[in-house]
Design a protein around this motif. Structure first.
Motif, PDB file in Angstrom:
ATOM      1  N   UNK A 167      16.883  27.114 -11.333  1.00  0.00           N
ATOM      2  CA  UNK A 167      15.477  27.523 -11.204  1.00  0.00           C
ATOM      3  C   UNK A 167      14.843  27.678 -12.580  1.00  0.00           C
ATOM      4  N   UNK A 168      14.886  26.636 -13.381  1.00  0.00           N
ATOM      5  CA  UNK A 168      14.385  26.694 -14.753  1.00  0.00           C
ATOM      6  C   UNK A 168      12.906  27.051 -14.797  1.00  0.00           C
ATOM      7  N   UNK A 169      12.115  26.422 -13.949  1.00  0.00           N
ATOM      8  CA  UNK A 169      10.664  26.648 -13.970  1.00  0.00           C
ATOM      9  C   UNK A 169      10.348  28.093 -13.594  1.00  0.00           C
ATOM     10  N   UNK A 170      11.035  28.616 -12.563  1.00  0.00           N
ATOM     11  CA  UNK A 170      10.808  30.003 -12.147  1.00  0.00           C
ATOM     12  C   UNK A 170      11.170  30.954 -13.276  1.00  0.00           C
ATOM     13  N   UNK A 171      12.313  30.696 -13.925  1.00  0.00           N
ATOM     14  CA  UNK A 171      12.749  31.552 -15.040  1.00  0.00           C
ATOM     15  C   UNK A 171      11.723  31.533 -16.167  1.00  0.00           C
ATOM     16  N   UNK A 172      11.234  30.335 -16.495  1.00  0.00           N
ATOM     17  CA  UNK A 172      10.271  30.187 -17.588  1.00  0.00           C
ATOM     18  C   UNK A 172       8.958  30.886 -17.253  1.00  0.00           C
ATOM     19  N   UNK A 173       8.483  30.721 -16.025  1.00  0.00           N
ATOM     20  CA  UNK A 173       7.219  31.350 -15.625  1.00  0.00           C
ATOM     21  C   UNK A 173       7.330  32.870 -15.639  1.00  0.00           C
ATOM     22  N   UNK A 174       8.453  33.383 -15.162  1.00  0.00           N
ATOM     23  CA  UNK A 174       8.659  34.833 -15.163  1.00  0.00           C
ATOM     24  C   UNK A 174       8.711  35.359 -16.590  1.00  0.00           C
ATOM     25  N   UNK A 175       9.484  34.687 -17.428  1.00  0.00           N
ATOM     26  CA  UNK A 175       9.601  35.084 -18.838  1.00  0.00           C
ATOM     27  C   UNK A 175       8.232  35.073 -19.517  1.00  0.00           C
ATOM     28  N   UNK A 223       5.225  35.154 -18.173  1.00  0.00           N
ATOM     29  CA  UNK A 223       4.308  36.164 -17.613  1.00  0.00           C
ATOM     30  C   UNK A 223       4.566  37.522 -18.235  1.00  0.00           C
ATOM     31  N   UNK A 224       5.840  37.872 -18.363  1.00  0.00           N
ATOM     32  CA  UNK A 224       6.187  39.165 -18.963  1.00  0.00           C
ATOM     33  C   UNK A 224       5.802  39.174 -20.432  1.00  0.00           C
ATOM     34  N   UNK A 225       6.024  38.051 -21.132  1.00  0.00           N
ATOM     35  CA  UNK A 225       5.670  38.008 -22.553  1.00  0.00           C
ATOM     36  C   UNK A 225       4.161  38.169 -22.751  1.00  0.00           C
ATOM     37  N   UNK A 226       3.379  37.535 -21.887  1.00  0.00           N
ATOM     38  CA  UNK A 226       1.921  37.685 -21.973  1.00  0.00           C
ATOM     39  C   UNK A 226       1.539  39.152 -21.776  1.00  0.00           C
ATOM     40  N   UNK A 227       2.128  39.789 -20.762  1.00  0.00           N
ATOM     41  CA  UNK A 227       1.814  41.195 -20.488  1.00  0.00           C
ATOM     42  C   UNK A 227       2.205  42.089 -21.663  1.00  0.00           C
ATOM     43  N   UNK A 228       3.414  41.878 -22.206  1.00  0.00           N
ATOM     44  CA  UNK A 228       3.889  42.693 -23.337  1.00  0.00           C
ATOM     45  C   UNK A 228       3.001  42.460 -24.562  1.00  0.00           C
TER      46      UNK A 228
END
Length: 672
Positions: free
Chosen positions: A636-644, A646-651
C-alpha cells in the motif's frame, strides 16, 4: 513649516522634555545642539513621530497615528548616528527596495546620479553596505534619501567619527539639499558643522532654545493615505549569514517534520495492519494436527511434518465437530513443488512459455493450497472464484498485478500413499510412531483467474512465499484423482516392514463462528488428546505485530530523541535568526511600514521554509521506507505516502502557526 508643540517625554522617572516647542522651515540647515545625554537623539525620534504625547505638524498638516506611515514613507528620511542600513540587502537592492515601497519602477540612472553627487561613483553595487567605510555609509544613506525624494532629511551626528575631508563632503551634501529647498534637521557637537548652521536649537533644562531667528515659510504639504502592496522580492534580500540561517532552519524543520510524520504515520499503519489482520483472521480458521510424544513441540505451520504427524481418528474428528462454536471441520493438505525427501532443491514454473526457476534454499518454493468457501476471500470487492496466485509469485513470474485469465504450468508432488512404522527411542526413552508420505510428480496446467495480496486475504502462505490457491473441491478432486497411484519412489518402506496404504489427510482446518471463541475451541481440542496441536491466524497476527513493535521500540526512542533535539535546535536557530533582524525591523518601520506589513515580510521566510520542507518530505518518505519504516504496508505504497504527507502538512502548519505568533510578538516588541 515643521512645528512641534507641547513636547513631553519621560523615561521612568527621568524627564527629558517638558512642554517644549520647535519650529523650522525648508531651505535651512537646522541644528540641535547640547550636552551629551541631554536628549538630542530623543528629539529627532520625536520628529519621526515616535511619541504620541506631542503635537507635530508639517505645513499645518497634523501628523497622527493614521497618517504616520505615509509621512515616514513619502516625506521623511532618517539617518541615525551609526549609519544603520539593511544588513539583508546589497547596495543596489536598497534603491530597488525604495522603488518597491513607493510602488514605482526602479530608476537606475537616478540611482547612479545620486551616488555621483555623494562621490560614490566607483563602489561595487553588488556589495553589502558593510563593505563601506563609516563616511561612505553616511554618504550612501544620504544618496538613498535623495533617491527617495524625501522632503525632510533628519540626520543624527552626520560628521561623527569622520576625518576633515569627509566632514567637508558631508557639509557640501547638506548645502546641496538646502538649495533643493529640503527640510534639513541634524544633531551635532562638531564645531566645524555648527559654524554652517542656519538655525540652532540648544537643549537645556528640558527645553529647546532657539539662538537664531526663523523666517517662517509656508508650503502646502498634502499627505495622502497609501496602502503598501506586498513586496514580492523582499524574501531574496539576504546576506550570507541570513541565507545560512534560513537553510539551517529549513533543514531542521525538515528533519523535525519528517521524523514526527514518519513515527506517527508508521504507528497508525501498524495499528491499521493489526486491525486489518484481526478482521481477516475473524474468519476464525483454526488449524490442527496430531503429533507423537517423541516429537511434540516441533511444530510448524503444518502442525507437524510428514514424519512426526499422526493420523487423527474418526472418533477424534467427531469430538471436534461436536465442540460448541465449531461450524465445520475440513481436511487440509498442500502440494509442494519440491520433494525434499529426495533432496530436490529447485523447481520451475512456466508462464507464456518462459521458464522461471525457484531455488528452495534461497527463495522458497511455490505451494499449491486449497481455499474454502467460508473464508469469503475477496478480490476487487468480489468473492474469489477459480484459481489464484499470490502477488509475490506474480512478481517473480513477471505478471502484471491487473492481469486476469492467464495460464501457468507447474510440476507438483501430490501425496498418493503413506505408511507407518515404529521409530527408534529418543533421548527421553520414547519410541515414536513414525509416518511417511509417498508422492507422485505431476505437471499441472492451471487457468489462473486472479492475483491476490495479503490485503485481500491474510494467510501465511501469501505473506511467506509463492502460493497458488485452488478451490477446495478442485484441490481434493485432484488429490483423489492420483490417490493410491504408484509413487515416484517407495523409499525404504519395505526395509521398515511398513504397511503401505492409500494417502488421507492428517491435518484439518476448523471453521469457528466467532473470533472470541478461538481460545475456547482450541482448549477443547487439546482436551480430546494431549497430542493434538492447534494454530490460528488471529494469534499469529497478534504475535507478528507485537514482534514488529518490539523491533521498532529502540528506533522509536532514537527518533523521539532526534525530534526533541531538532525542536530545540529549530527554536534556538529560529529565535536567533529573528533577533538578528532587529535593526532591519526598525528600519522597515522608519520607512513607514506598520507592524502588520513588517510581520508579513518577515513571515515570508517561514512560509518558504514550510514549502521547501514539504517538497523534501517526498524523498524523506522513501528514505524512511528504506530504513525499515512502513514495512507493514509494502502493498500500500500510495496509502502510506498519502498518510505520511497529510501528517507532515498538519505538523508543518502547526509549526508555521507557532512561528507566526512568535514573529508577531517579536515585531511588536521591536521599537523604532
Amino acid at each position: 513649516m515643521i512645528e512641534m508643540k507641547h513636547l513631553d517625554i519621560k523615561f521612568d522617572n527621568q524627564i527629558i522634555f517638558k512642554n517644549a516647542n520647535f519650529k523650522t522651515c525648508p531651505g535651512k540647515i537646522t541644528g540641535i545642539i547640547g550636552k551629551s545625554g541631554c536628549g538630542k537623539t530623543t528629539f529627532l525620534k520625536a520628529l519621526i513621530y515616535q511619541y504620541s504625547n506631542q503635537t507635530l505638524s508639517i505645513d499645518e498638516q497634523v501628523i497622527t497615528d493614521k497618517n504616520k506611515e505615509d509621512y515616514l514613507l513619502n516625506y521623511v528620511s532618517y539617518i541615525d548616528q551609526f549609519g544603520t542600513f539593511f544588513e539583508n540587502m546589497k547596495i543596489r537592492e536598497h534603491f530597488e527596495f525604495i522603488s518597491q515601497l513607493k510602488n514605482q519602477g526602479f530608476d537606475q540612472d537616478k540611482m547612479l546620479e545620486m551616488l555621483h553627487l555623494v562621490r560614490l561613483d566607483n563602489i561595487d553595487l553588488s556589495y553589502f553596505p558593510s563593505s563601506l567605510s563609516i563616511g561612505q555609509r553616511k554618504r550612501f544613506l544620504i544618496a538613498l534619501a535623495m533617491y527617495k525624494d524625501a522632503s525632510i532629511i533628519i540626520i543624527d551626528e552626520p560628521t561623527a567619527s569622520l576625518d576633515q575631508e569627509n566632514k567637508e563632503i558631508i557639509l557640501n551634501l547638506l548645502q546641496k539639499l538646502k538649495k533643493d529647498n529640503k527640510y534639513i534637521i541634524i544633531t551635532t557637537h562638531d564645531d566645524f558643522l555648527i559654524e554652517h548652521l542656519d538655525i540652532v536649537y540648544e537643549i537645556e533644562n528640558k527645553q529647546l532654545y532657539c539662538h537664531q531667528g526663523i523666517k517662517e515659510v509656508q508650503k502646502n504639504l498634502k499627505i495622502e493615505n497609501t496602502k503598501h502592496q506586498r513586496i514580492k522580492k523582499y524574501f531574496f534580500y539576504k546576506n550570507q549569514r541570513q541565507w545560512f540561517q534560513f537553510i539551517l532552519v529549513m533543514l531542521l524543520g525538515f528533519i523535525m517534520t519528517v521524523s514526527i510524520s514518519t513515527n506517527i504515520s508508521d504507528s497508525i499503519l501498524q495499528e491499521n495492519q493489526l486491525a486489518n489482520g484481526i478482521e481477516r483472521a475473524n474468519k476464525a480458521e483454526v488449524y490442527t494436527g496430531k503429533m507423537n510424544d517423541a516429537f511434540f513441540g516441533n511444530d510448524g505451520y503444518f502442525i507437524g511434518d510428514q514424519i512426526n504427524n499422526l493420523d487423527i481418528s474418526d472418533d477424534e474428528l467427531a469430538q471436534m465437530k461436536a465442540i460448541k462454536h465449531v461450524k465445520g471441520v475440513y481436511p487440509f493438505d498442500v502440494f509442494d513443488t519440491i520433494n525434499q525427501i529426495q533432496n530436490v532443491s529447485t523447481t520451475s514454473v512456466y508462464f507464456q512459455g518462459n521458464k522461471v526457476n525457484f531455488d528452495y534454499l534461497q527463495d522458497g518454493s511455490p505451494l499449491v493450497a486449497p481455499y474454502y468457501s467460508f473464508q469469503n476471500i475477496k478480490t476487487n470487492g468480489k468473492k474469489l472464484k477459480g484459481n489464484a496466485i499470490s502477488q509475490s509469485l506474480a512478481n517473480k513470474l513477471g505478471i502484471d498485478k491487473d492481469e486476469k485469465n492467464f495460464k501457468i504450468s507447474v510440476e507438483v508432488y501430490i501425496p498418493v500413499q503413506q505408511y507407518s512404522y515404529q521409530g527408534e527411542m529418543n533421548e527421553s526413552g520414547l519410541k515414536a510412531e513414525m509416518s511417511q508420505v509417498l508422492t507422485k510428480k505431476v505437471k499441472l496446467d492451471l487457468e489462473v483467474d486472479h492475483i491476490i495480496s495479503v490485503d485481500d486475504y491474510y494467510n501465511e502462505f501469501l505473506s511467506a512465499g509463492y502460493t497458488i490457491l485452488m478451490p477446495e473441491k478442485s484441490f481434493y478432486s485432484l488429490l483423489n484423482q492420483y490417490n493410491n497411484q504408484t509413487p515416484d519412489s517407495l523409499l525404504d518402506a519395505k526395509e521398515l516392514n511398513a504397511t503401505i496404504t492409500p494417502y488421507h489427510s492428517k491435518n484439518y482446518v476448523i471453521e469457528v463462528d466467532r473470533i472470541n471463541n478461538l481460545k475456547i475451541v482450541e482448549k477443547e481440542i487439546t482436551k480430546i488428546s494431549k497430542n493434538l496441536a492447534t494454530y490460528d491466524q488471529y494469534n499469529s497476527v497478534i504475535d507478528m505485530t507485537d514482534i514488529y513493535k518490539e523491533e521498532r521500540k529502540g528506533r522509536y526512542i532514537y527518533m523521539v530523541m532526534v525530534v526533541l533535539v531538532a525542536i530545540v535546535l529549530y527554536a534556538m536557530v529560529q529565535i536567533n535568526a529573528l533577533d538578528d533582524r532587529k535593526n532591519e525591523v526598525k528600519l522597515l518601520k522608519l520607512y513607514g511600514l506598520n507592524d502588520k506589513n513588517v510581520h508579513s515580510l518577515i513571515n515570508e521566510n517561514g512560509f518558504v521554509q514550510l514549502l521547501l520542507s514539504l517538497a523534501l518530505g517526498i524523498p524523506g518518505f522513501f528514505i524512511a521506507r528504506k530504513m525499515g519504516f512502513f514495512a507493514v504496508n509494502d502493498q500500500s505504497l500510495i496509502i502510506s505516502l498519502l498518510l505520511f504527507f497529510s501528517i507532515q502538512i498538519a505538523v508543518s502548519i502547526i509549526i508555521y502557526i507557532l512561528y507566526l505568533f512568535y514573529s508577531k510578538y517579536f515585531v511588536k516588541k521591536v521599537k523604532q
